[in-house]
Design a protein around this motif. Structure first.
Motif, PDB file in Angstrom:
ATOM      1  N   LEU A 107       0.709  -1.284  -0.010  1.00 31.40           N
ATOM      2  CA  LEU A 107       0.062  -0.134  -0.280  1.00 31.40           C
ATOM      3  C   LEU A 107       0.548   0.972  -0.234  1.00 31.40           C
ATOM      4  N   PHE A 108       1.225   1.606  -0.769  1.00 37.73           N
ATOM      5  CA  PHE A 108       2.404   3.247  -1.305  1.00 37.73           C
ATOM      6  C   PHE A 108       1.114   4.092  -1.992  1.00 37.73           C
ATOM      7  N   PRO A 109       1.637   5.387  -1.779  1.00 39.06           N
ATOM      8  CA  PRO A 109       0.601   6.230  -2.646  1.00 39.06           C
ATOM      9  C   PRO A 109       1.771   6.227  -4.547  1.00 39.06           C
ATOM     10  N   SER A 110       0.707   6.356  -5.107  1.00 41.24           N
ATOM     11  CA  SER A 110       0.972   6.600  -6.405  1.00 41.24           C
ATOM     12  C   SER A 110       2.308   8.298  -6.109  1.00 41.24           C
ATOM     13  N   GLN A 111       3.300   8.024  -7.010  1.00 41.16           N
ATOM     14  CA  GLN A 111       4.529   9.059  -7.048  1.00 41.16           C
ATOM     15  C   GLN A 111       4.085   9.880  -8.463  1.00 41.16           C
ATOM     16  N   LEU A 112       3.373   9.831  -9.203  1.00 39.10           N
ATOM     17  CA  LEU A 112       3.448  10.407 -10.319  1.00 39.10           C
ATOM     18  C   LEU A 112       2.910  11.347 -10.008  1.00 39.10           C
ATOM     19  N   PRO A 113       2.760  13.069 -10.370  1.00 39.15           N
ATOM     20  CA  PRO A 113       1.876  14.286  -9.939  1.00 39.15           C
ATOM     21  C   PRO A 113       0.919  13.821 -11.327  1.00 39.15           C
ATOM     22  N   THR A 114       0.532  13.281 -11.947  1.00 40.19           N
ATOM     23  CA  THR A 114      -0.157  13.190 -12.995  1.00 40.19           C
ATOM     24  C   THR A 114      -1.273  12.258 -12.299  1.00 40.19           C
ATOM     25  N   ASP A 115      -0.971  11.327 -11.490  1.00 34.73           N
ATOM     26  CA  ASP A 115      -2.242  10.526 -11.198  1.00 34.73           C
ATOM     27  C   ASP A 115      -3.584  11.287 -10.112  1.00 34.73           C
ATOM     28  N   GLN A 116      -4.367  11.169 -10.695  1.00 34.79           N
ATOM     29  CA  GLN A 116      -5.162  11.906 -10.151  1.00 34.79           C
ATOM     30  C   GLN A 116      -5.506  10.897  -8.768  1.00 34.79           C
ATOM     31  N   HIS A 117      -5.008   9.097  -9.104  1.00 29.11           N
ATOM     32  CA  HIS A 117      -5.822   7.832  -7.645  1.00 29.11           C
ATOM     33  C   HIS A 117      -4.641   7.891  -7.156  1.00 29.11           C
ATOM     34  N   PHE A 118      -5.051   7.519  -5.844  1.00 33.14           N
ATOM     35  CA  PHE A 118      -3.974   7.945  -4.735  1.00 33.14           C
ATOM     36  C   PHE A 118      -2.949   6.779  -4.497  1.00 33.14           C
ATOM     37  N   TYR A 119      -3.828   4.992  -4.840  1.00 31.15           N
ATOM     38  CA  TYR A 119      -2.715   3.920  -4.835  1.00 31.15           C
ATOM     39  C   TYR A 119      -1.724   3.728  -5.833  1.00 31.15           C
ATOM     40  N   ASP A 120      -0.305   3.326  -5.444  1.00 28.46           N
ATOM     41  CA  ASP A 120       0.149   2.799  -6.776  1.00 28.46           C
ATOM     42  C   ASP A 120       0.160   1.948  -6.879  1.00 28.46           C
ATOM     43  N   ILE A 121      -1.123   1.436  -8.351  1.00 27.03           N
ATOM     44  CA  ILE A 121      -1.512  -0.085  -8.590  1.00 27.03           C
ATOM     45  C   ILE A 121       0.086  -0.433  -9.646  1.00 27.03           C
ATOM     46  N   ASP A 122       0.797   0.629 -10.026  1.00 21.87           N
ATOM     47  CA  ASP A 122       1.136   0.309 -11.299  1.00 21.87           C
ATOM     48  C   ASP A 122       2.267  -0.454 -10.789  1.00 21.87           C
ATOM     49  N   LEU A 123       3.132   0.045  -9.553  1.00 19.38           N
ATOM     50  CA  LEU A 123       4.185  -0.476  -8.661  1.00 19.38           C
ATOM     51  C   LEU A 123       3.467  -2.354  -8.451  1.00 19.38           C
ATOM     52  N   VAL A 124       2.684  -2.256  -8.235  1.00 19.31           N
ATOM     53  CA  VAL A 124       2.146  -3.391  -7.931  1.00 19.31           C
ATOM     54  C   VAL A 124       2.346  -4.595  -8.899  1.00 19.31           C
ATOM     55  N   ALA A 125       1.560  -3.896 -10.016  1.00 19.16           N
ATOM     56  CA  ALA A 125       1.270  -4.787 -10.786  1.00 19.16           C
ATOM     57  C   ALA A 125       2.993  -4.839 -11.803  1.00 19.16           C
ATOM     58  N   ALA A 126       3.675  -4.029 -11.959  1.00 21.33           N
ATOM     59  CA  ALA A 126       5.250  -4.704 -12.045  1.00 21.33           C
ATOM     60  C   ALA A 126       5.965  -5.526 -11.273  1.00 21.33           C
ATOM     61  N   VAL A 127       5.261  -5.815  -9.992  1.00 29.47           N
ATOM     62  CA  VAL A 127       6.460  -6.478  -9.562  1.00 29.47           C
ATOM     63  C   VAL A 127       5.761  -8.167  -9.638  1.00 29.47           C
ATOM     64  N   LEU A 128       4.407  -7.679 -10.109  1.00 28.58           N
ATOM     65  CA  LEU A 128       3.072  -9.260 -10.353  1.00 28.58           C
ATOM     66  C   LEU A 128       3.988  -9.451 -11.661  1.00 28.58           C
ATOM     67  N   GLU A 129       4.267  -9.066 -12.668  1.00 28.59           N
ATOM     68  CA  GLU A 129       4.994  -9.120 -13.634  1.00 28.59           C
ATOM     69  C   GLU A 129       6.179 -10.205 -13.437  1.00 28.59           C
ATOM     70  N   SER A 130       6.876  -9.338 -13.134  1.00 27.36           N
ATOM     71  CA  SER A 130       8.128 -10.037 -12.746  1.00 27.36           C
ATOM     72  C   SER A 130       8.190 -11.664 -12.088  1.00 27.36           C
ATOM     73  N   TYR A 131       7.743 -11.711 -10.761  1.00 24.63           N
ATOM     74  CA  TYR A 131       7.020 -12.412  -9.973  1.00 24.63           C
ATOM     75  C   TYR A 131       6.173 -13.363 -11.567  1.00 24.63           C
ATOM     76  N   LEU A 132       5.808 -12.837 -12.348  1.00 21.63           N
ATOM     77  CA  LEU A 132       4.639 -14.362 -13.178  1.00 21.63           C
ATOM     78  C   LEU A 132       6.002 -14.791 -14.089  1.00 21.63           C
ATOM     79  N   VAL A 133       6.882 -14.061 -14.738  1.00 24.40           N
ATOM     80  CA  VAL A 133       7.658 -14.268 -15.462  1.00 24.40           C
ATOM     81  C   VAL A 133       9.054 -15.688 -14.713  1.00 24.40           C
ATOM     82  N   LEU A 134       8.656 -15.319 -13.995  1.00 25.44           N
ATOM     83  CA  LEU A 134       9.426 -16.593 -13.093  1.00 25.44           C
ATOM     84  C   LEU A 134       8.923 -17.305 -12.911  1.00 25.44           C
TER      85      LEU A 134
END
Length: 567
Positions: A326-353
């Motif tokens: 549960l981390f807030p988004s760090q991009l000033p252009t994002d209106q949403h609070f949670y950094d869902i892109d961070l979780v998606a990137a780590v999930l993709e790395s996990y799925l590759v393995l």
């Protein structure tokens, strides 16, 4: 900390604007200019103790007033004043905080034994060896002060000797640690009889500059004595000490020059910490890796640093908890609070393995248990981020669909996330509702969730009908292995509930189409609902005519639309 007092005379130095002089009846005959400060002193007693001044004054007569520029003296005017006071016999206090500049300045002025016995350099070396290097915190403070005089400190061996002293103490068995150290972890109460914790040294070392800290960690790791987890803990303490905290709220972005300079320093610290993480799995926690990744997004770290963090986090992703993500988004252009892109990137790395290690996983294999644990974790995360009123539906669907079918034993968690999102976003279009609900497999919903779904007015009608169909399908399959009397007894309340819920849906459609209709036959109601479903198919643009017929077929034979008793 230990101190050394030298000299017995009272301090007669005084400063007036940019001039420093000594109170004396003898007029000044030696002027020393350092930067913007002018010292009005005397050849005696300075020249006999300073080899450099002897050489610079060698051509002058004793009666001449000599002016010398020493702008390059290490430590500047303050370090020179310590040396001058030593020559006058004025009392000075030396400690780890001012030893380095005093020692470098004394070396610069050549205040050695070859010039005069018992000179300043000899006394400083004795203090360095017997007090500073023997002390734990003194060595760290002295080492930290070398950042202002790196070349002099390196050439004089101060840095190397301080590092050796610190590393030697770090490698000392905890049972033999007898010196004072700082340890302020929450919940830790230092008692006389309590054993020394293995990471007792990490907090004091975190006061060092990142380059000096790297030297300490590199030297400690080269011995292969401390376990990787202890190195990881030191990195964690240092990161908490120097890097911004991005876990509580969205950091404010500023374009000021001072802020940018601070961000650049933080980027350098972050990249150094990442490069020092041991390759051993588990040396640092997944929560720490995700925290570093969030900080990297905030600071705008290099792609190499982000990629390395994502790779390391993917290796340990199954160890994560919901709070770790549960981390807030760090991009000033994002209106949403949670950094869902961070979780998606780590999930993709996990799925590759995961796909690489388990092409054909068995039902009881570790990889199946791992992916199902990840599935539950992601569904729990989706339920949290679904409450964000500004969360785009595309990001939610993309993360939900990233999981393979094997990740979900049931779709109860996914249904809860969809229901929360529809509740928090009442203005979602019909097309987006269908897009979300298309992810659901009604056959993987538990009876309790199916019972909730048939009453859920937020769901598209097609989804409700599918839930009812599979609910009755599962009910009919269960009756094939039971006596007829028991089957009827258990089927009756299910049919009654299904009939009641369908009647509510039907009545809702009738009321919406015409408020004047007071009585509607079963066949008319059924035709209206079928027409609504056909319109839904045309809006989707990807359905086939056969699907409409199958839906109608699905609805007719079942007891969903049994004739209601006339009112």
């Amino acid at each position: 900390m230990k101190f050394m007092k030298i000299g017995t005379k009272p301090d007669t130095f005084y400063t007036e604007e940019a001039t420093r002089t000594v109170i004396s009846d003898i007029p000044s005959d030696l002027t020393i200019r350092i930067n913007n400060v002018c010292f009005l002193l005397h050849k005696i007693p300075l020249v006999p103790k300073c080899g450099l001044l002897q050489r610079l004054c060698s051509d002058a007569d004793d009666s001449d007033i000599v002016t010398i520029d020493l702008h390059d003296v290490p430590g500047g005017e303050d370090a020179f004043e310590l040396c001058a006071k030593f020559c006058y016999g004025i009392t000075i206090n030396l400690g780890a905080h001012n030893f380095v500049p005093a020692f470098c300045a004394a070396k610069f002025l050549r205040m050695t034994e070859s010039i005069e016995k018992g000179n300043f350099v000899l006394k400083l070396e004795a203090f360095f060896n017997s007090c500073i290097l023997e002390g734990w915190k003194d060595s760290i403070v002295a080492l930290q002060t070398t950042i202002k005089l790196p070349e002099w400190s390196e050439n004089l061996g101060i840095i190397r000797r301080c590092i050796d002293s610190i590393v030697e103490k770090i490698l000392t068995p905890t049972s033999k640690v007898s010196w004072s150290y700082t340890y302020t972890r929450p919940g830790y109460i230092k008692k006389q009889h309590q054993s020394v914790p293995k990471d007792w040294w990490t907090e004091d070392v975190s006061d060092l500059d990142i380059d000096l800290f790297r030297c300490i960690i590199t030297a400690v790791r080269s011995t292969y004595i401390p376990p990787p987890q202890l190195i990881g803990e030191a990195l964690h303490v240092y990161a908490c000490r120097w890097l911004p905290d991005t876990t509580k709220s969205r950091p404010l972005h500023s374009s000021g020059s001072q802020t940018e300079e601070s961000r650049e320093k933080s980027r350098r610290i972050l990249e150094s910490i990442v490069s020092m993480i041991p390759s051993d799995r588990g040396s640092v926690s997944i929560g720490f890796l995700l925290k570093l990744l969030s900080i990297a997004n905030y600071l705008g770290a290099s792609p190499v640093t982000k990629t390395e963090l994502i790779r390391k986090a993917g290796l340990q992703f199954e160890e994560a908890t919901l709070n770790d993500m549960l981390f807030p988004s760090q991009l000033p252009t994002d209106q949403h609070f949670y950094d869902i892109d961070l979780v998606a990137a780590v999930l993709e790395s996990y799925l590759v393995l995961w796909r690489r290690q388990s092409p054909l996983p068995t039902e009881n294999s570790h990889m199946v248990r791992s992916i199902r644990k990840i599935g539950k974790l992601i569904d729990s995360y989706l339920q949290v981020v679904a409450r964000d009123v500004n969360m785009p539906i595309s990001k939610l669907v993309s993360l939900a669909e990233a999981l393979p079918d094997a990740a979900r034993e049931d779709h109860d968690g996914l249904y809860k996330a969809i229901n929360i999102y529809l509740k928090e976003h009442p203005d979602v279009s019909k097309a987006d509702k269908k897009r979300m609900c298309r992810m659901l497999d009604c056959q993987k919903l538990s009876p309790e969730v199916r019972a909730h779904a048939v009453k859920n007015e937020r769901l598209p009608l097609r989804t409700v009908v599918q839930v009812l169909f599979f609910d009755q399908e599962s009910g009919s399959r269960s009756t094939t292995h039971k006596p007829e009397s028991i089957t009827r007894a258990r089927q009756a309340p299910i049919e009654a509930e299904a009939k009641e819920e369908c009647d509510k849906k039907v009545q809702h459609e009738v009321t919406k189409s015409s408020s004047r209709v007071t009585e509607t036959s079963e066949r008319e109601i059924q035709k209206r609902m079928e027409a609504k479903m056909v319109r839904g198919d045309s809006e989707k643009g990807k359905e086939r005519k056969g699907e409409t017929n199958s839906t109608a077929k699905m609805m007719e034979p079942k007891q969903v639309f049994q004739r209601r008793s006339s009112r």
